[in-house]
Design a protein around this motif. Sequence first.
Motif, PDB file in Angstrom:
ATOM      1  N   PRO A   1       2.116  -6.222  -7.203  1.00  0.00           N
ATOM      2  CA  PRO A   1       2.719  -6.262  -5.854  1.00  0.00           C
ATOM      3  C   PRO A   1       2.086  -5.253  -4.902  1.00  0.00           C
ATOM      4  O   PRO A   1       1.964  -5.522  -3.695  1.00  0.00           O
ATOM      5  CB  PRO A   1       4.192  -5.928  -6.123  1.00  0.00           C
ATOM      6  CG  PRO A   1       4.408  -6.292  -7.546  1.00  0.00           C
ATOM      7  CD  PRO A   1       3.128  -5.981  -8.244  1.00  0.00           C
ATOM      8  N   MET A   2       1.653  -4.115  -5.422  1.00  0.00           N
ATOM      9  CA  MET A   2       1.022  -3.103  -4.581  1.00  0.00           C
ATOM     10  C   MET A   2      -0.389  -3.527  -4.173  1.00  0.00           C
ATOM     11  O   MET A   2      -0.833  -3.245  -3.057  1.00  0.00           O
ATOM     12  CB  MET A   2       0.977  -1.754  -5.313  1.00  0.00           C
ATOM     13  CG  MET A   2       2.338  -1.146  -5.576  1.00  0.00           C
ATOM     14  SD  MET A   2       3.283  -0.837  -4.048  1.00  0.00           S
ATOM     15  CE  MET A   2       4.403  -2.237  -4.073  1.00  0.00           C
ATOM     16  N   LEU A   3      -1.096  -4.201  -5.068  1.00  0.00           N
ATOM     17  CA  LEU A   3      -2.399  -4.747  -4.701  1.00  0.00           C
ATOM     18  C   LEU A   3      -2.244  -5.722  -3.541  1.00  0.00           C
ATOM     19  O   LEU A   3      -3.016  -5.683  -2.567  1.00  0.00           O
ATOM     20  CB  LEU A   3      -3.042  -5.462  -5.894  1.00  0.00           C
ATOM     21  CG  LEU A   3      -4.002  -4.655  -6.772  1.00  0.00           C
ATOM     22  CD1 LEU A   3      -3.219  -3.641  -7.607  1.00  0.00           C
ATOM     23  CD2 LEU A   3      -4.793  -5.572  -7.708  1.00  0.00           C
ATOM     24  N   GLN A   4      -1.251  -6.586  -3.647  1.00  0.00           N
ATOM     25  CA  GLN A   4      -1.010  -7.572  -2.592  1.00  0.00           C
ATOM     26  C   GLN A   4      -0.644  -6.882  -1.279  1.00  0.00           C
ATOM     27  O   GLN A   4      -1.091  -7.308  -0.197  1.00  0.00           O
ATOM     28  CB  GLN A   4       0.120  -8.523  -3.011  1.00  0.00           C
ATOM     29  CG  GLN A   4      -0.164  -9.354  -4.247  1.00  0.00           C
ATOM     30  CD  GLN A   4      -1.189 -10.451  -3.992  1.00  0.00           C
ATOM     31  OE1 GLN A   4      -1.620 -10.678  -2.878  1.00  0.00           O
ATOM     32  NE2 GLN A   4      -1.577 -11.139  -5.055  1.00  0.00           N
ATOM     33  N   ARG A   5       0.161  -5.826  -1.374  1.00  0.00           N
ATOM     34  CA  ARG A   5       0.581  -5.124  -0.155  1.00  0.00           C
ATOM     35  C   ARG A   5      -0.603  -4.456   0.538  1.00  0.00           C
ATOM     36  O   ARG A   5      -0.759  -4.578   1.764  1.00  0.00           O
ATOM     37  CB  ARG A   5       1.650  -4.076  -0.490  1.00  0.00           C
ATOM     38  CG  ARG A   5       2.316  -3.489   0.757  1.00  0.00           C
ATOM     39  CD  ARG A   5       3.360  -2.464   0.393  1.00  0.00           C
ATOM     40  NE  ARG A   5       2.783  -1.168   0.082  1.00  0.00           N
ATOM     41  CZ  ARG A   5       3.498  -0.096  -0.273  1.00  0.00           C
ATOM     42  NH1 ARG A   5       4.821  -0.219  -0.405  1.00  0.00           N
ATOM     43  NH2 ARG A   5       2.908   1.048  -0.537  1.00  0.00           N
ATOM     44  N   VAL A   6      -1.452  -3.779  -0.235  1.00  0.00           N
ATOM     45  CA  VAL A   6      -2.615  -3.123   0.361  1.00  0.00           C
ATOM     46  C   VAL A   6      -3.576  -4.157   0.950  1.00  0.00           C
ATOM     47  O   VAL A   6      -4.140  -3.963   2.031  1.00  0.00           O
ATOM     48  CB  VAL A   6      -3.337  -2.235  -0.680  1.00  0.00           C
ATOM     49  CG1 VAL A   6      -4.619  -1.645  -0.091  1.00  0.00           C
ATOM     50  CG2 VAL A   6      -2.421  -1.115  -1.152  1.00  0.00           C
ATOM     51  N   ALA A   7      -3.782  -5.260   0.257  1.00  0.00           N
ATOM     52  CA  ALA A   7      -4.655  -6.319   0.764  1.00  0.00           C
ATOM     53  C   ALA A   7      -4.121  -6.871   2.079  1.00  0.00           C
ATOM     54  O   ALA A   7      -4.892  -7.133   3.017  1.00  0.00           O
ATOM     55  CB  ALA A   7      -4.784  -7.438  -0.270  1.00  0.00           C
ATOM     56  N   GLN A   8      -2.794  -7.023   2.164  1.00  0.00           N
ATOM     57  CA  GLN A   8      -2.189  -7.536   3.395  1.00  0.00           C
ATOM     58  C   GLN A   8      -2.310  -6.518   4.526  1.00  0.00           C
ATOM     59  O   GLN A   8      -2.600  -6.881   5.683  1.00  0.00           O
ATOM     60  CB  GLN A   8      -0.723  -7.870   3.149  1.00  0.00           C
ATOM     61  CG  GLN A   8      -0.010  -8.478   4.349  1.00  0.00           C
ATOM     62  CD  GLN A   8       1.428  -8.862   4.034  1.00  0.00           C
ATOM     63  OE1 GLN A   8       1.961  -8.514   2.984  1.00  0.00           O
ATOM     64  NE2 GLN A   8       2.060  -9.590   4.933  1.00  0.00           N
ATOM     65  N   GLU A   9      -2.100  -5.237   4.216  1.00  0.00           N
ATOM     66  CA  GLU A   9      -2.144  -4.196   5.251  1.00  0.00           C
ATOM     67  C   GLU A   9      -3.556  -3.944   5.759  1.00  0.00           C
ATOM     68  O   GLU A   9      -3.756  -3.656   6.940  1.00  0.00           O
ATOM     69  CB  GLU A   9      -1.551  -2.899   4.705  1.00  0.00           C
ATOM     70  CG  GLU A   9      -0.041  -2.962   4.470  1.00  0.00           C
ATOM     71  CD  GLU A   9       0.496  -1.719   3.810  1.00  0.00           C
ATOM     72  OE1 GLU A   9       1.741  -1.583   3.730  1.00  0.00           O
ATOM     73  OE2 GLU A   9      -0.308  -0.873   3.354  1.00  0.00           O
ATOM     74  N   THR A  10      -4.548  -4.012   4.879  1.00  0.00           N
ATOM     75  CA  THR A  10      -5.922  -3.658   5.257  1.00  0.00           C
ATOM     76  C   THR A  10      -6.785  -4.865   5.585  1.00  0.00           C
ATOM     77  O   THR A  10      -7.790  -4.739   6.285  1.00  0.00           O
ATOM     78  CB  THR A  10      -6.611  -2.874   4.121  1.00  0.00           C
ATOM     79  OG1 THR A  10      -6.741  -3.719   2.963  1.00  0.00           O
ATOM     80  CG2 THR A  10      -5.808  -1.627   3.764  1.00  0.00           C
ATOM     81  N   GLY A  11      -6.432  -6.033   5.058  1.00  0.00           N
ATOM     82  CA  GLY A  11      -7.261  -7.216   5.230  1.00  0.00           C
ATOM     83  C   GLY A  11      -8.414  -7.303   4.257  1.00  0.00           C
ATOM     84  O   GLY A  11      -9.195  -8.258   4.293  1.00  0.00           O
ATOM     85  N   ASP A  12      -8.544  -6.305   3.388  1.00  0.00           N
ATOM     86  CA  ASP A  12      -9.689  -6.219   2.492  1.00  0.00           C
ATOM     87  C   ASP A  12      -9.338  -6.642   1.066  1.00  0.00           C
ATOM     88  O   ASP A  12      -8.199  -6.974   0.764  1.00  0.00           O
ATOM     89  CB  ASP A  12     -10.244  -4.784   2.501  1.00  0.00           C
ATOM     90  CG  ASP A  12     -10.725  -4.373   3.878  1.00  0.00           C
ATOM     91  OD1 ASP A  12     -11.388  -5.189   4.535  1.00  0.00           O
ATOM     92  OD2 ASP A  12     -10.410  -3.239   4.307  1.00  0.00           O
ATOM     93  N   THR A  13     -10.350  -6.605   0.186  1.00  0.00           N
ATOM     94  CA  THR A  13     -10.151  -6.959  -1.220  1.00  0.00           C
ATOM     95  C   THR A  13      -9.780  -5.703  -2.004  1.00  0.00           C
ATOM     96  O   THR A  13     -10.428  -4.662  -1.866  1.00  0.00           O
ATOM     97  CB  THR A  13     -11.424  -7.585  -1.812  1.00  0.00           C
ATOM     98  OG1 THR A  13     -11.845  -8.664  -0.962  1.00  0.00           O
ATOM     99  CG2 THR A  13     -11.163  -8.137  -3.200  1.00  0.00           C
TER     100      THR A  13
END
Length: 266
Positions: free
Chosen positions: A94-106
């Motif tokens: 879930p944290m990977l998904q959150r960071v990806a959503q916040e930053t737009g990056d992989t």
Amino acid sequence: MTTENLRSGTQTIQRCALLLRLITTHNRAGMRLIDLYRGAGLTRPTTHRILQALVAEGLVRQDENNRRYYLGSLVYEMGVAAAPPLDLRDICQPMLQRVAQETGDTVFLTIRSGLDGVCIGRAEGAFPIKAFVLDIGRRRPLNIGGGALAILSALPDDEIERIWSANRARIEQNYPTFSLEKMWKQINNSRVDGYLINEVVEVDGIRSMATPIIGTMSRPVGALSISALRERLSGPNIADKVSSLQNAVATIQSRLKEAEFASMDL
């Protein structure tokens, strides 16, 4: 069983494990027979014979169209059965998904496996240019890559030196642009700043930003990293991404503690 038979059996198991590791590393694209026997340093007939046995047992499958080898369904079943009660990937995803959503990056989750770093999780952001520097299951020396370096930064210096000595030959062969001096600089930066910035050695123009995940025993259990175009991880773009990454890691570490306490109460 004679000593000679035991030695032969052990060698066969080692060869099977080597081929499985190679296929795991390249499972996204699959591997040709020629790539496997060259990568394993085995003869073509020996490699083919072992692969056919692995296919028969469901550990490997061969695509009928491109003839490449991939991991078989039994590997997945074994992985599910072998998963520890405290699954880091489940906590981190879930944290990977959150960071990806916040930053737009992989975003990637890397763990240590002996002398290597292994990618076990990935989430994709919305930015159209993806930095797919790692596939899930990709294995590299623990000195290579932002996530791996972040893990190293949380280890004692003498342990880092031992890992470097053990990995030195294959790093010098496969990663000629690697710099030991730069490695230590990045490790020191991570210890001071809580994160590091790394130039991806395999792909020009791509950077990674990484932070270690510290477990309940004050040892690194993994690392979270972001990979993106160099300009997306430089200048004023850094601050918000550092904050997103560090907040995610803090949440993961808190949940690891909660999970540890919950398991002690059972």
